[in-house]
Design a protein around this motif. Sequence first.
Motif, PDB file in Angstrom:
ATOM      1  N   ASP A 228      -2.998   7.123   2.843  1.00 46.34           N
ATOM      2  CA  ASP A 228      -3.721   7.115   1.559  1.00 46.34           C
ATOM      3  C   ASP A 228      -4.524   5.823   1.389  1.00 46.34           C
ATOM      4  O   ASP A 228      -5.655   5.835   0.886  1.00 46.34           O
ATOM      5  CB  ASP A 228      -2.743   7.260   0.393  1.00 46.34           C
ATOM      6  CG  ASP A 228      -2.117   8.650   0.321  1.00 46.34           C
ATOM      7  OD1 ASP A 228      -2.549   9.542   1.073  1.00 46.34           O
ATOM      8  OD2 ASP A 228      -1.163   8.823  -0.479  1.00 46.34           O
ATOM      9  N   LEU A 229      -3.927   4.724   1.809  1.00 43.80           N
ATOM     10  CA  LEU A 229      -4.591   3.421   1.692  1.00 43.80           C
ATOM     11  C   LEU A 229      -5.832   3.367   2.577  1.00 43.80           C
ATOM     12  O   LEU A 229      -6.902   2.898   2.142  1.00 43.80           O
ATOM     13  CB  LEU A 229      -3.611   2.306   2.068  1.00 43.80           C
ATOM     14  CG  LEU A 229      -4.154   0.874   2.017  1.00 43.80           C
ATOM     15  CD1 LEU A 229      -4.611   0.513   0.605  1.00 43.80           C
ATOM     16  CD2 LEU A 229      -3.085  -0.109   2.505  1.00 43.80           C
ATOM     17  N   GLN A 230      -5.701   3.850   3.812  1.00 46.03           N
ATOM     18  CA  GLN A 230      -6.854   3.838   4.717  1.00 46.03           C
ATOM     19  C   GLN A 230      -7.978   4.731   4.201  1.00 46.03           C
ATOM     20  O   GLN A 230      -9.163   4.398   4.339  1.00 46.03           O
ATOM     21  CB  GLN A 230      -6.420   4.284   6.128  1.00 46.03           C
ATOM     22  CG  GLN A 230      -5.483   3.307   6.826  1.00 46.03           C
ATOM     23  CD  GLN A 230      -6.077   1.921   7.007  1.00 46.03           C
ATOM     24  OE1 GLN A 230      -7.272   1.768   7.248  1.00 46.03           O
ATOM     25  NE2 GLN A 230      -5.260   0.892   6.879  1.00 46.03           N
ATOM     26  N   LEU A 231      -7.626   5.846   3.564  1.00 47.98           N
ATOM     27  CA  LEU A 231      -8.636   6.721   2.962  1.00 47.98           C
ATOM     28  C   LEU A 231      -9.343   6.034   1.796  1.00 47.98           C
ATOM     29  O   LEU A 231     -10.554   6.201   1.605  1.00 47.98           O
ATOM     30  CB  LEU A 231      -7.990   8.038   2.501  1.00 47.98           C
ATOM     31  CG  LEU A 231      -7.630   9.027   3.608  1.00 47.98           C
ATOM     32  CD1 LEU A 231      -6.806  10.175   3.048  1.00 47.98           C
ATOM     33  CD2 LEU A 231      -8.883   9.546   4.303  1.00 47.98           C
TER      34      LEU A 231
ATOM     35  N   LEU B 142       7.233   2.714   0.850  1.00 45.04           N
ATOM     36  CA  LEU B 142       5.889   2.789   1.412  1.00 45.04           C
ATOM     37  C   LEU B 142       6.007   3.350   2.825  1.00 45.04           C
ATOM     38  O   LEU B 142       6.407   2.647   3.743  1.00 45.04           O
ATOM     39  CB  LEU B 142       5.232   1.408   1.421  1.00 45.04           C
ATOM     40  CG  LEU B 142       4.987   0.780   0.051  1.00 45.04           C
ATOM     41  CD1 LEU B 142       4.353  -0.593   0.193  1.00 45.04           C
ATOM     42  CD2 LEU B 142       4.098   1.684  -0.812  1.00 45.04           C
ATOM     43  N   ASP B 143       5.690   4.625   2.971  1.00 42.35           N
ATOM     44  CA  ASP B 143       5.836   5.302   4.250  1.00 42.35           C
ATOM     45  C   ASP B 143       4.476   5.519   4.909  1.00 42.35           C
ATOM     46  O   ASP B 143       3.464   4.960   4.483  1.00 42.35           O
ATOM     47  CB  ASP B 143       6.573   6.639   4.058  1.00 42.35           C
ATOM     48  CG  ASP B 143       5.914   7.497   2.970  1.00 42.35           C
ATOM     49  OD1 ASP B 143       4.744   7.226   2.624  1.00 42.35           O
ATOM     50  OD2 ASP B 143       6.574   8.432   2.483  1.00 42.35           O
TER      51      ASP B 143
ATOM     52  N   ALA C   3       1.351   2.261  -7.381  1.00 39.18           N
ATOM     53  CA  ALA C   3       1.639   3.570  -7.960  1.00 39.18           C
ATOM     54  C   ALA C   3       2.449   4.433  -6.998  1.00 39.18           C
ATOM     55  O   ALA C   3       3.378   5.141  -7.407  1.00 39.18           O
ATOM     56  CB  ALA C   3       0.332   4.271  -8.331  1.00 39.18           C
ATOM     57  N   TYR C   4       2.103   4.373  -5.715  1.00 40.80           N
ATOM     58  CA  TYR C   4       2.827   5.157  -4.705  1.00 40.80           C
ATOM     59  C   TYR C   4       4.282   4.703  -4.615  1.00 40.80           C
ATOM     60  O   TYR C   4       5.204   5.526  -4.567  1.00 40.80           O
ATOM     61  CB  TYR C   4       2.145   5.015  -3.346  1.00 40.80           C
ATOM     62  CG  TYR C   4       2.656   6.014  -2.316  1.00 40.80           C
ATOM     63  CD1 TYR C   4       1.959   7.187  -2.070  1.00 40.80           C
ATOM     64  CD2 TYR C   4       3.837   5.781  -1.601  1.00 40.80           C
ATOM     65  CE1 TYR C   4       2.414   8.108  -1.134  1.00 40.80           C
ATOM     66  CE2 TYR C   4       4.305   6.687  -0.666  1.00 40.80           C
ATOM     67  CZ  TYR C   4       3.591   7.860  -0.435  1.00 40.80           C
ATOM     68  OH  TYR C   4       4.065   8.774   0.489  1.00 40.80           O
ATOM     69  N   LYS C   5       4.462   3.384  -4.607  1.00 39.34           N
ATOM     70  CA  LYS C   5       5.819   2.850  -4.508  1.00 39.34           C
ATOM     71  C   LYS C   5       6.650   3.198  -5.732  1.00 39.34           C
ATOM     72  O   LYS C   5       7.852   3.507  -5.634  1.00 39.34           O
ATOM     73  CB  LYS C   5       5.774   1.330  -4.317  1.00 39.34           C
ATOM     74  CG  LYS C   5       7.120   0.718  -3.933  1.00 39.34           C
ATOM     75  CD  LYS C   5       6.958  -0.732  -3.542  1.00 39.34           C
ATOM     76  CE  LYS C   5       8.304  -1.308  -3.061  1.00 39.34           C
ATOM     77  NZ  LYS C   5       8.149  -2.728  -2.651  1.00 39.34           N
ATOM     78  N   LYS C   6       6.017   3.192  -6.898  1.00 40.15           N
ATOM     79  CA  LYS C   6       6.712   3.539  -8.137  1.00 40.15           C
ATOM     80  C   LYS C   6       7.157   5.004  -8.113  1.00 40.15           C
ATOM     81  O   LYS C   6       8.258   5.348  -8.550  1.00 40.15           O
ATOM     82  CB  LYS C   6       5.803   3.286  -9.335  1.00 40.15           C
ATOM     83  CG  LYS C   6       6.475   3.520 -10.682  1.00 40.15           C
ATOM     84  CD  LYS C   6       5.536   3.169 -11.836  1.00 40.15           C
ATOM     85  CE  LYS C   6       6.221   3.389 -13.179  1.00 40.15           C
ATOM     86  NZ  LYS C   6       5.312   3.051 -14.310  1.00 40.15           N
TER      87      LYS C   6
ATOM     88  N   GLY D  60      -8.182  -2.017  -6.561  1.00 35.24           N
ATOM     89  CA  GLY D  60      -7.993  -0.577  -6.451  1.00 35.24           C
ATOM     90  C   GLY D  60      -6.971  -0.203  -5.395  1.00 35.24           C
ATOM     91  O   GLY D  60      -6.134   0.689  -5.604  1.00 35.24           O
ATOM     92  N   ALA D  61      -7.005  -0.887  -4.257  1.00 38.36           N
ATOM     93  CA  ALA D  61      -6.050  -0.633  -3.182  1.00 38.36           C
ATOM     94  C   ALA D  61      -4.651  -1.083  -3.588  1.00 38.36           C
ATOM     95  O   ALA D  61      -3.653  -0.397  -3.306  1.00 38.36           O
ATOM     96  CB  ALA D  61      -6.497  -1.342  -1.909  1.00 38.36           C
TER      97      ALA D  61
END
Length: 205
Positions: A176-179, A169-170, A161-164, A154-155
């Motif tokens: 978002d990942l930590q959440l 990756l900012d 998806a974010y990178k796409k 899932g992570a």
Amino acid sequence: MKKSIAKALFNSHSYAEYRKLITDLLKVDKSTGNEQSPELTNYSLLNETRMNRLEKTLQIPEENVVKLNALKYDYIWLVLSEGWCGDAAQLLPVFDKMTAASDGKIEMRIVLRDENEELMNMFLTNKGKAIPKLIVINKETSGALAHWGPRPKGASDLIAAYKKEHGVLDEQAKTDLQLWYLHDKGMTSQDEIIWMMLDLDKEVE
């Protein structure tokens, strides 16, 4: 590979020793790893807080304890990590609680990625040195049986998806990942790793 594993194990840390190493380095404004910067030290400091919280709040459900106790063979989890790694801070407390729940079937040892380049290069993710990387070792033969990481599915899907969508990756991606980890509470990682271990346990002779 066995030579690299043996060398890594000889210089490995218990979870408690790893935590102390990070804490001691932070006292002199340093992080683990070859590269040193205020940014990496700050990440290590954030991770220290995260790990302290996770150690108090993480739970291993009873059904997972039963599965871990059902393992027939003994294993070592050799984990490549660094103190500044956000994923490692979220996952190593999960690994530690799982090994504690395994009734002695699993022992975890931790090594630093930058000090074990030879071993890291054997377990790359998309040609990158992504961590944490959990290597499952047969305790009797010292042979590597499987590996897991650097993130649960899932992570990994979230980051892909974010990178796409954004091309990079900012800091928002990291937030978002930590959440995601916060809401997941270590459950996905537990499930993925336990099923991997149960499958391996059937194959070990």
